[in-house]
Design a protein around this motif. Structure first.
Motif: not given
Length: 269
Positions: A132-142, A150-154
């Motif tokens: 999450v913190k690196s920005g490498q996990l993304i939710a494309p298109g939203i 979402l990342m605050e939860k994940l």
């Protein structure tokens, strides 16, 4: 978790994919579909209900590596359904197009549930803080605001991931044994070329996302997770020798992530 995973993930349902397409990295052997098969497929699509599939409402894109083999890395497209506020289940593909190959599964649970696991079980799971913190996990298109929520939860969750079809290693069929996968825990571990290729293809910037997520507090990580960092590497030995080259490289000092910094790390499409 002070707010529901479900509420954030519901925002992801606004999009089916988003960004550019990622083609599958292998072509499975087999004959072209016949007209009869296409008719049967069309009929099934019209007549049959698919509740488990229709429950998939979140698309996440990130990166994995083989537990004990950080130099073998790949992009992973997650299509997830939310079972409740503490459990998410994801199917993982090697692309986001119709013929993408099903690589494996990931189960995601809240820190509340993870804390209650036996220590032996915790060793199979990885944390999501760095992703999450690196920005490498993304939710494309939203929208950015929805992804940020979402990342605050994940960031408070843990994942257990098994890959069953190793298309990153050019396997044309799901050969060999399932392999336990892990997530990155520090800067400099993910192949920058792999991340850059993904960003370019999907029209995103991991660096920009890192900056935007600077305000997300990083929780403490349970010491039982990411066990490979403490030398506890769990992996299924493969009697089919499909992964023998990795077992051999384990004893080779030249196979360390540092030594392989410029080598091929999985398949980048």
């Amino acid at each position: 978790m002070h707010r529901s995973i479900l509420s954030a993930a519901a925002a992801v349902a606004l999009t089916a994919c988003g960004g550019g397409n990622t083609e599958s990295s292998v072509q499975a052997p087999g004959a072209v579909q016949t007209a009869k098969t296409k008719v049967l497929e069309t009929g099934a699509a019209v007549l049959q209900d698919r509740p488990p599939i229709e429950a998939i409402n979140a698309y996440l894109d990130g990166f994995h590596f083989y537990n004990g083999k950080m130099d073998v890395q790949m992009e992973a497209h997650h299509y997830c359904s939310i079972l409740n506020e503490d459990v998410i289940q994801c199917t993982i593909y090697d692309g986001n197009v119709k013929d993408a190959k099903l690589m494996g599964v990931e189960y995601i649970i809240s820190e509340k549930l993870f804390t209650g696991l036996p220590e032996q079980e915790k060793a199979l799971w990885h944390s999501h803080v760095q992703e999450v913190k690196s920005g490498q996990l993304i939710a494309p298109g939203i929208p950015e605001v929805a992804e940020h929520e979402l990342m605050e939860k994940l960031i408070h969750t843990y994942g257990k991931t098994w890959h069953t079809w190793h298309t990153d290693l050019d396997k044309d069929l799901p050969r060999g044994m399932p392999q336990l996968m892990m997530g990155f825990t520090a800067d400099g571990q993910a192949d920058p070329a792999m991340v850059a290729a993904r960003d370019d293809r999907l029209g995103v910037s991991s660096d920009d996302k890192r900056k935007r997520r600077a305000d997300i507090p990083a929780p403490s990580i349970d010491a039982g997770a990411d066990a490979w960092q403490n030398g506890s590497v769990i992996q299924i030995k493969d009697p089919t020798v499909e992964h023998a080259h990795r077992e051999k490289s384990e004893a080779d000092p030249a196979s360390t992530p540092e030594a392989n910094a410029t080598s091929k790390k999985g398949r980048v499409n």
